[in-house]
Design an enzyme around this catalytic site. Structure first.
Site: not given
Length: 495
Positions: A44-45, A84, A282-283
């Site tokens: 996540d991130d 997200c 995700d990003n």
């Protein structure tokens, strides 16, 4: 004389087809389904520049690096959106978020959902003989679209008590599912690390990124000093930035240890060799200038793939991870679902998948057809409307800021971050070489020469000598929008 009853031809045909299915079914108890297991690890991130395999020698990621040694890394892998829920919807459908309906975040008042008729990756795999399970962060909906056989944990967004912050526990909790039967499985292993910790507003202290004094089960915390971190060029090199990066690194090191435990579980159960493992995010990093933008810092991300089968690691790779196998082809998260279905021998003919399999890239270094990627951002939180579309090749990138009359909206975790608050409260007018005014108010088109200007600070869109380049990329964008049923295609005619 006994009369022979006539049976309709349709009944005979149905019976024969049923018999054929039973004999040939992948789940036939007389046959062993040798198709690979699939484990998708979604961080996540997690940005590209905080992994050893991608050249960062400070952050400790030995287990992610080991996957890169056993497999290969993609040096030009891109999310299609830096937010997200929309990104995760693309990952698990192979459709652009503007096609599948996940225009923004799923949780609370934002309440975005994919369309009810979308068939996601876990559903397709489940229909074709795979057991499916998810653990950790979910952040998608509706459940019927993203249906897994087993939900090993709930994983609500921004829940600091969620197991998604405890990756070793996640791995241990996955062990039962992994060892359940000989049927191939799909495990969606989604960490909440290294997302910013909640609450987001911590000024004048750095965000914790999920780190806590009592630590987490099975984790040996790795603490970093601000002076030791590597500040990427898209961030300002300030004390505030370094303090937050140190916390961010610690969160990544924790995630890495969870991945190490997951590999141990797979190995102990004899499943590692015949498992396709993918590591991605995700990003981009949850810092202003990255997450929620279509600049490379927000979408140019890690992708490491360990294919099923034996691995022969060269001595050069063992000695220096930069010598391990890598791919320069441009792939994006739209290609993940078709690639996984390809490895699972599931036909794409009856799906609405928009990407394509990069299995040929992994197996034979296929070169043709991997020269550009597209991206589509509409919203992050529901009040943050700022639609953008992008096309990028290895030389140029074009961003179309559809609602360019609006100010660029900040996500809550970025607006409240120490790094941004420090810049604003000190009255600084530049952010990593970019005027803050340009950051907040953007022109309709941004065109960058990625080769000469990798930080995307010099907009060429309105220079006469680049008119032909701009127009060619605009035509590619329009074709992309038509092909993916983008509702915002109409914005070329009227606002």
């Amino acid at each position: 004389m006994r009369r022979i009853r006539k049976v309709p031809l349709s009944v005979i045909t149905m019976a024969l087809c049923t018999a054929h299915f039973v004999v040939n079914s992948a789940t036939d108890t007389n046959e062993i389904d040798s198709r690979p297991n699939i484990v998708m690890i979604v961080a996540d991130d997690h940005g590209l520049d905080a992994i050893g395999a991608y050249g960062n020698g400070i952050v400790q990621t030995p287990n992610i690096d080991a996957l890169a040694r056993d497999g290969s890394r993609f040096d030009n892998a891109f999310a299609t959106v830096s937010s997200c829920s929309p990104s995760r919807s693309v990952i698990l459908t192979g459709q652009q978020n503007h096609t599948n309906g996940m225009y923004g975040l799923e949780h609370k008042q934002h309440h975005f959902r994919s369309f009810d008729d979308v068939k996601s990756l876990p559903v397709l795999l489940g229909e074709n003989g795979y057991r499916t399970a998810r653990i950790g962060k979910y952040h998608l909906g509706p459940d019927d679209v993203y249906k897994f056989d087993e939900v090993l944990s709930k994983g609500a967004a921004n829940d600091m008590q969620s197991i998604a912050r405890s990756p070793v526990e996640m791995a241990d909790k996955s062990a039962g599912f992994i060892g359940e039967s000989k049927q191939p499985f799909f495990l969606y292993f989604a960490s909440d690390d290294p997302h910013r910790g909640f609450p987001f507003e911590t000024y004048p202290q750095p965000n914790t990124f999920g780190n806590r004094q009592q630590g987490y089960p099975g984790i040996t915390e790795v603490v970093y000093q601000p002076e030791d971190v590597l500040v990427p060029p898209y961030l300002p090199d300030t004390k505030a930035a370094r303090k937050e990066l140190a916390q961010y690194y610690q969160s990544i090191a924790r995630l890495d240890q969870g991945i190490g435990r997951l590999i141990q579980v797979l190995t102990a159960q004899g499943k590692f060799q015949n498992t396709l493992i993918l590591y991605l995010s995700d990003n981009g990093i949850a810092f202003p200038g990255a997450k929620t933008t279509l600049y490379d810092a927000g979408i140019h991300l890690p992708l490491i793939v360990k294919a099923p089968g034996n691995t022969n690691i060269s001595k050069a790779c063992e000695q220096d991870i930069q010598n391990c196998p890598s791919h320069e082809q441009m792939v994006s998260w739209i290609d993940l679902t078709p690639t996984i279905l390809d490895y699972a021998n599931v036909s794409l003919s009856n799906t609405k998948v928009q990407g394509k399999s990069f299995k040929p890239v992994i197996e034979s270094d296929q070169q043709s057809g991997w020269d550009k990627v597209f991206a589509s951002h509409t919203m992050h939180e529901v009040m943050m409307y700022y639609p953008m579309r992008m096309v990028r090749n290895k030389h140029y990138k074009l961003i179309w800021n559809i609602a360019h009359e609006l100010s660029y909206p900040f996500a809550a975790d970025l607006q409240q971050s120490l790094i941004w608050q420090d810049v604003r409260r000190r009255g600084i007018t530049q952010y990593a070489g970019r005027p803050i005014e340009d950051f907040l108010h953007r022109p309709e088109f941004e065109l960058f020469d990625i080769e000469k200007d990798p930080q995307e600070q010099h907009n060429l869109a309105y220079l006469a000598q680049f008119n032909d380049v701009r127009e060619a990329l605009i035509q590619q964008l329009k074709t992309f929008q038509q092909d993916t049923q983008d509702p915002w295609l109409s914005k070329w005619q009227y606002q």
